[in-house]
Design a protein around this motif. Structure first.
Motif, PDB file in Angstrom:
ATOM      1  N   SER A 196      66.092 -16.635   9.379  1.00  0.00           N
ATOM      2  CA  SER A 196      66.587 -17.402  10.333  1.00  0.00           C
ATOM      3  C   SER A 196      66.196 -18.690   9.844  1.00  0.00           C
ATOM      4  CB  SER A 196      66.500 -17.261  11.773  1.00  0.00           C
ATOM      5  OG  SER A 196      66.587 -18.193  12.623  1.00  0.00           O
ATOM      6  N   TRP A 197      67.040 -19.694   9.941  1.00  0.00           N
ATOM      7  CA  TRP A 197      66.725 -21.057   9.787  1.00  0.00           C
ATOM      8  C   TRP A 197      65.905 -21.574  11.012  1.00  0.00           C
ATOM      9  CZ3 TRP A 197      67.101 -25.781  12.589  1.00  0.00           C
ATOM     10  CH2 TRP A 197      67.002 -26.743  12.005  1.00  0.00           C
ATOM     11  N   PHE A 198      64.829 -22.348  10.990  1.00  0.00           N
ATOM     12  CA  PHE A 198      63.788 -22.829  11.962  1.00  0.00           C
ATOM     13  C   PHE A 198      63.472 -24.272  11.976  1.00  0.00           C
ATOM     14  CE2 PHE A 198      60.603 -21.585   9.102  1.00  0.00           C
ATOM     15  CZ  PHE A 198      59.544 -22.355   9.425  1.00  0.00           C
ATOM     16  N   SER A 199      63.378 -24.783  13.070  1.00  0.00           N
ATOM     17  CA  SER A 199      62.533 -26.191  13.231  1.00  0.00           C
ATOM     18  C   SER A 199      61.622 -26.143  14.299  1.00  0.00           C
ATOM     19  CB  SER A 199      63.740 -27.226  13.247  1.00  0.00           C
ATOM     20  OG  SER A 199      62.904 -28.601  13.407  1.00  0.00           O
ATOM     21  N   ALA A 200      60.352 -26.521  13.942  1.00  0.00           N
ATOM     22  CA  ALA A 200      59.087 -26.681  14.948  1.00  0.00           C
ATOM     23  C   ALA A 200      58.658 -28.102  14.921  1.00  0.00           C
ATOM     24  CB  ALA A 200      58.240 -25.534  14.748  1.00  0.00           C
ATOM     25  N   ARG A 206      56.637 -35.121  16.443  1.00  0.00           N
ATOM     26  CA  ARG A 206      56.428 -34.942  14.900  1.00  0.00           C
ATOM     27  C   ARG A 206      56.663 -33.562  14.220  1.00  0.00           C
ATOM     28  NH1 ARG A 206      51.860 -32.700  12.453  1.00  0.00           N
ATOM     29  NH2 ARG A 206      50.822 -32.233  14.376  1.00  0.00           N
ATOM     30  N   LEU A 207      57.423 -33.541  13.305  1.00  0.00           N
ATOM     31  CA  LEU A 207      58.072 -32.281  12.731  1.00  0.00           C
ATOM     32  C   LEU A 207      56.979 -31.496  12.330  1.00  0.00           C
ATOM     33  CD1 LEU A 207      60.454 -30.629  12.069  1.00  0.00           C
ATOM     34  CD2 LEU A 207      60.704 -32.063   9.849  1.00  0.00           C
ATOM     35  N   ASP A 217      58.664 -12.412   7.475  1.00  0.00           N
ATOM     36  CA  ASP A 217      57.686 -13.417   7.449  1.00  0.00           C
ATOM     37  C   ASP A 217      57.450 -13.670   8.837  1.00  0.00           C
ATOM     38  OD1 ASP A 217      57.759 -13.396   4.582  1.00  0.00           O
ATOM     39  OD2 ASP A 217      58.836 -15.072   4.438  1.00  0.00           O
ATOM     40  N   SER A 218      56.350 -14.789   9.016  1.00  0.00           N
ATOM     41  CA  SER A 218      55.921 -15.311  10.201  1.00  0.00           C
ATOM     42  C   SER A 218      55.537 -16.573  10.081  1.00  0.00           C
ATOM     43  CB  SER A 218      55.015 -14.287  11.104  1.00  0.00           C
ATOM     44  OG  SER A 218      53.651 -14.206  10.343  1.00  0.00           O
ATOM     45  N   ARG A 219      55.447 -17.492  11.188  1.00  0.00           N
ATOM     46  CA  ARG A 219      54.933 -18.836  11.121  1.00  0.00           C
ATOM     47  C   ARG A 219      54.113 -18.792  12.477  1.00  0.00           C
ATOM     48  NH1 ARG A 219      56.310 -18.363   6.850  1.00  0.00           N
ATOM     49  NH2 ARG A 219      57.284 -19.952   5.422  1.00  0.00           N
ATOM     50  N   THR A 220      53.086 -19.736  12.635  1.00  0.00           N
ATOM     51  CA  THR A 220      52.226 -19.893  13.869  1.00  0.00           C
ATOM     52  C   THR A 220      52.077 -21.419  14.266  1.00  0.00           C
ATOM     53  OG1 THR A 220      51.256 -17.590  13.733  1.00  0.00           O
ATOM     54  CG2 THR A 220      50.275 -19.398  15.137  1.00  0.00           C
ATOM     55  N   PHE A 221      52.509 -21.748  15.271  1.00  0.00           N
ATOM     56  CA  PHE A 221      52.257 -23.159  15.522  1.00  0.00           C
ATOM     57  C   PHE A 221      51.324 -23.617  16.774  1.00  0.00           C
ATOM     58  CE2 PHE A 221      56.481 -22.503  13.512  1.00  0.00           C
ATOM     59  CZ  PHE A 221      56.390 -23.348  12.278  1.00  0.00           C
ATOM     60  N   THR A 222      50.708 -24.615  16.806  1.00  0.00           N
ATOM     61  CA  THR A 222      49.869 -24.878  17.740  1.00  0.00           C
ATOM     62  C   THR A 222      49.898 -26.507  18.136  1.00  0.00           C
ATOM     63  OG1 THR A 222      48.212 -23.163  17.093  1.00  0.00           O
ATOM     64  CG2 THR A 222      47.321 -24.896  18.690  1.00  0.00           C
ATOM     65  N   ASP A 223      49.836 -26.773  19.496  1.00  0.00           N
ATOM     66  CA  ASP A 223      50.053 -28.257  19.819  1.00  0.00           C
ATOM     67  C   ASP A 223      49.058 -28.195  21.221  1.00  0.00           C
ATOM     68  OD1 ASP A 223      51.026 -30.791  19.359  1.00  0.00           O
ATOM     69  OD2 ASP A 223      51.671 -30.484  21.372  1.00  0.00           O
ATOM     70  N   ILE A 227      55.510 -27.032  22.493  1.00  0.00           N
ATOM     71  CA  ILE A 227      56.205 -26.999  21.095  1.00  0.00           C
ATOM     72  C   ILE A 227      57.596 -26.843  21.288  1.00  0.00           C
ATOM     73  CG2 ILE A 227      56.326 -25.507  19.028  1.00  0.00           C
ATOM     74  CD1 ILE A 227      53.415 -24.922  19.166  1.00  0.00           C
ATOM     75  N   ASP A 228      58.291 -27.741  20.458  1.00  0.00           N
ATOM     76  CA  ASP A 228      59.876 -27.434  20.590  1.00  0.00           C
ATOM     77  C   ASP A 228      60.376 -26.780  19.404  1.00  0.00           C
ATOM     78  OD1 ASP A 228      59.750 -29.109  22.931  1.00  0.00           O
ATOM     79  OD2 ASP A 228      59.873 -30.912  21.788  1.00  0.00           O
ATOM     80  N   LEU A 229      61.329 -25.743  19.847  1.00  0.00           N
ATOM     81  CA  LEU A 229      61.802 -24.857  18.643  1.00  0.00           C
ATOM     82  C   LEU A 229      63.475 -25.062  18.425  1.00  0.00           C
ATOM     83  CD1 LEU A 229      59.831 -21.617  19.107  1.00  0.00           C
ATOM     84  CD2 LEU A 229      59.368 -23.616  17.405  1.00  0.00           C
TER      85      LEU A 229
END
Length: 268
Positions: A196-200, A206-207, A217-223, A227-229
């Motif tokens: 899947s295409w994604f944007s975080a 801030r991108l 695959d996996s991705r992890t984001f922290t704020d 967080i907007d996806l």
């Protein structure tokens, strides 16, 4: 990817209609962007009938629908006008067909481990047969056993501790929980049924990252706050938010925009 055609004489173009409705509603571009999660440069481009920054007709139609709702226009009517000005509605493509070529493509140069294993087994069987049925007299001579008797072979030695069982590896959900700090919002994306295409983006716009999440695959984001996806194939992605798995984000091939904050994984 399309750039808007010139408007007809009796009605404004899609971009002009959005801009006029926004101005009539006394809204700024920044306010519309904050409400819809559509970035400011893309809003400006759409109002100029430039859809080249949307990433394709599917995303452009989604942006048009979202902006129409924000400025008080009929989203279905405006999307229909966009389709009429850009060659009609794009035909849906099944997600499985997109990746079929990658699934059946052979990997060149891989060794044939199956053939090597069969050859090794044949060699072992031949050696055992030669040892058991050879003409050597020494093979027929009984050999005294120095070890324990057959009757006691199956009984465990009480003085010898049992082999410890290895600890099971943590599951995806357990690792996601362990990686989630309590004072932040943490989102983990895992592609399990395709890619899947994604944007975080962080709470300040801030991108953090955008691209294609490959299958597995996996991705992890922290704020600190939010967080907007944006997920281009929501049905193929499993989300873990603040250490908890989200039941269902969307369907296969569906574009979803979601936001999450600290605490329970409730969509913002």
């Amino acid at each position: 990817m399309s750039i808007g055609n010139s408007p007809s004489e009796d009605r404004p173009s899609v971009g002009q209609a959005i801009q006029k409705a926004r101005i009539d509603a006394r809204l700024t571009v920044d306010e519309v962007s904050a409400t819809t999660r559509v970035r400011v440069p893309i809003v400006h481009a759409i109002e100029q009938d430039d859809f080249s920054r949307c990433g394709g007709d599917v995303y452009a139609r989604g942006h048009v629908r979202t902006l129409a709702k924000a400025v008080g226009l009929d989203p279905d009517e405006l999307v229909a006008q966009y389709d009429a000005e850009h060659g009609g509605r794009p035909a849906p493509t099944p997600a499985a067909a997109l990746f079929e070529a990658e699934r059946i493509r052979p990997e060149p140069g891989r060794p044939n481990w199956t053939a090597a294993m069969v050859a090794a087994i044949v060699a072992v069987v031949g050696f055992v047969g030669f040892t058991l049925f050879g003409d050597d007299d020494s093979a027929r001579t009984p050999v005294a056993q120095d070890g324990p008797s057959p009757d006691s072979a199956g009984e465990p030695d009480p003085a010898k501790p049992a082999d410890p069982k290895p600890d099971p590896e943590p599951s995806v959900s357990e690792s996601a929980i362990a990686a989630a700090p309590a004072d932040k919002v943490t989102v983990k994306l895992v592609a399990e049924d395709g890619k899947s295409w994604f944007s975080a983006e962080a709470h300040n716009g801030r991108l953090l990252e955008e691209g294609v999440l490959q299958d597995g695959d996996s991705r992890t984001f922290t704020d600190d706050k939010r967080i907007d996806l944006v997920l281009g194939n929501a049905g193929a992605v499993t989300l873990f938010v603040n250490g908890k798995e989200v039941d269902k984000v969307g369907e296969v091939g569906q574009v979803q925009r979601v936001s999450y904050t600290k605490g329970d994984p409730e969509q913002g």
